[in-house]
Structures are given as C-alpha cells and as structure tokens.
Design an enzyme around this catalytic site. Structure first.
Site, PDB file in Angstrom:
ATOM      1  N   GLY A 158      26.430  47.213 -25.049  1.00 37.00           N
ATOM      2  CA  GLY A 158      27.385  48.234 -25.449  1.00 37.00           C
ATOM      3  C   GLY A 158      26.834  49.152 -26.515  1.00 37.00           C
ATOM      4  O   GLY A 158      25.621  49.300 -26.666  1.00 37.00           O
TER       5      GLY A 158
ATOM      6  N   SER B 192      21.420  43.173 -24.762  1.00 38.88           N
ATOM      7  CA  SER B 192      21.441  44.334 -25.633  1.00 38.88           C
ATOM      8  C   SER B 192      22.205  44.017 -26.924  1.00 38.88           C
ATOM      9  O   SER B 192      21.815  43.146 -27.675  1.00 38.88           O
ATOM     10  CB  SER B 192      22.038  45.517 -24.861  1.00 38.88           C
ATOM     11  N   MET B 193      23.312  44.707 -27.201  1.00 33.31           N
ATOM     12  CA  MET B 193      24.069  44.430 -28.424  1.00 33.31           C
ATOM     13  C   MET B 193      24.714  43.048 -28.389  1.00 33.31           C
ATOM     14  O   MET B 193      25.002  42.466 -29.429  1.00 33.31           O
ATOM     15  CB  MET B 193      25.125  45.509 -28.675  1.00 33.31           C
TER      16      MET B 193
ATOM     17  N   HIS C  81      16.290  44.730 -25.847  1.00 38.44           N
ATOM     18  CA  HIS C  81      15.568  45.979 -25.590  1.00 38.44           C
ATOM     19  C   HIS C  81      15.870  46.947 -26.722  1.00 38.44           C
ATOM     20  O   HIS C  81      16.685  46.675 -27.588  1.00 38.44           O
ATOM     21  CB  HIS C  81      15.914  46.567 -24.218  1.00 38.44           C
TER      22      HIS C  81
ATOM     23  N   ASP D 217      13.151  46.000 -21.132  1.00 35.94           N
ATOM     24  CA  ASP D 217      14.163  44.953 -21.013  1.00 35.94           C
ATOM     25  C   ASP D 217      13.454  43.614 -20.872  1.00 35.94           C
ATOM     26  O   ASP D 217      12.675  43.416 -19.936  1.00 35.94           O
ATOM     27  CB  ASP D 217      15.043  45.171 -19.785  1.00 35.94           C
TER      28      ASP D 217
END
Length: 195
Positions: A71, A100-101, A125, A175
């Site tokens: 997000g 991610s987050m 990432h 990633d």
C-alpha cells in the site's frame, strides 16, 4: 470494519466532545489486523486503536496480524512509527502475505516478537511512485522525495534486520519474495510458527 461493530465514546484530553471509536472483542484482546492494502483510512484506524489500547493499559502487549499486499508509503510509515512510539511491545504476525509496506510493518514489531506462519510469504522492494503522470518540475521534486523515502525505509530494514546497508539496498532493487524461513534468515521475522 464489519457492520455492527460496537463503538465507545472517547474524549481526548483537552477536547470538549467525545468521538466514537470502534471496539470489538478482538480489539479488547489487543488483536489488530492489517488485512488489506495500507491507505490513510486503515492507517488511521490502526494508529487510533494502538493509542486507545495503550491508554487503557500501557503494559499489555499488542498483536498485529498481517495479510497485506502493501500500500501507500506514508501511511505505512505512520503505522510503523506508532508501533515504535507506544509503550507496550507490539508483536507482528505474518499470515498469508506481507508485501511491500506490509513487510515494513512486519519488520517493525518488537525484535524477538516477529513471527511468520509456515506458509507465509514476505516481499520487499523499493517504494514506488506515480511520477510518470507528473509534469517535469513535479517529477524532479517527487523523485527527490522518493529517494529520501527509499533511504529512510532502507535504514529501517538495516536497523531491524541486522543486514548491511548494501545487502538491503541491493534486495530492494527488485521484488524479492521470501518464504517464512527465508524471511527469518533475512532478519525480517524472528520465528516461524510450527504447524
């Protein structure tokens, strides 16, 4: 939030009017969930709950269960900062995906209290942006801000995983998906739950 979640009035010190805060049985047990993409609304809900529950009992630990595709960067950093700010230890538990987050929040749990379920996946990432839609001047400003955010995020991973700056920086170039045991070896989680 599910329909019909009970709310309780809560008045902050110095304010005249109380606002209504969602509270249900899971929250009462200090079990919080990051089960969707991080955005401003979800971030504010998690932050509000962590602060509210800390006011109720500043010594009782919190548990954040994570199954999130990631997000927005700033709301994710706000959740991370709140986890560092509140006095109780915050356990983070990855079930499903912490990407991610989501992985940033996962790594922000109290060191030694970060857990992944055996079949969980973790992905890190570099932060992304929408500056491809921006005008040239905005592009330069946004690129500069993005570089600052990337350095901030990289330094958090460095501090919380024990990996070198260069290892984390290299991993964030693309990633990088990890199994639960790979995330443990990388220092993002401390334990893998035994099934």
């Amino acid at each position: 939030m599910p329909i019909g979640v009970p709310k309780v009035p809560f008045r902050s010190p110095g304010e005249e009017d109380a606002s209504w805060v969602d509270i249900n049985r899971l929250y009462r047990e200090r079990l919080l969930f990051l089960g969707q993409e991080v955005d401003n609304e979800l971030s504010n809900q998690l932050i509000g709950l962590m602060v509210y529950l800390t006011i109720e009992d500043r010594n009782r630990e919190l548990y954040v269960f994570i199954n999130s595709p990631g997000g927005w960067v700033i709301p994710g950093i706000a959740v991370y900062d709140t986890m560092q700010f509140v006095p109780p230890d915050v356990h983070t538990i990855c079930m499903g995906l912490a990407a991610s987050m989501g992985s940033f929040v996962l790594v922000g749990g109290e060191i030694t209290k970060r857990l992944a379920f055996p079949h969980a996946r973790v992905m890190i990432h570099q932060p992304a942006s929408s500056f491809y839609e921006s005008q040239t001047g905005e592009f330069i400003l946004e690129a500069e801000e993005l570089l600052n955010l990337r350095e901030t995020i990289t330094m958090v991973y460095v501090q919380r995983t024990g990996k070198s700056f260069w290892v984390v920086s290299e991993d964030m170039e693309r990633d990088v998906f990890m199994s639960a045991t790979e995330a443990q070896a990388h220092g993002i989680v401390d334990l893998v739950a035994i099934g």
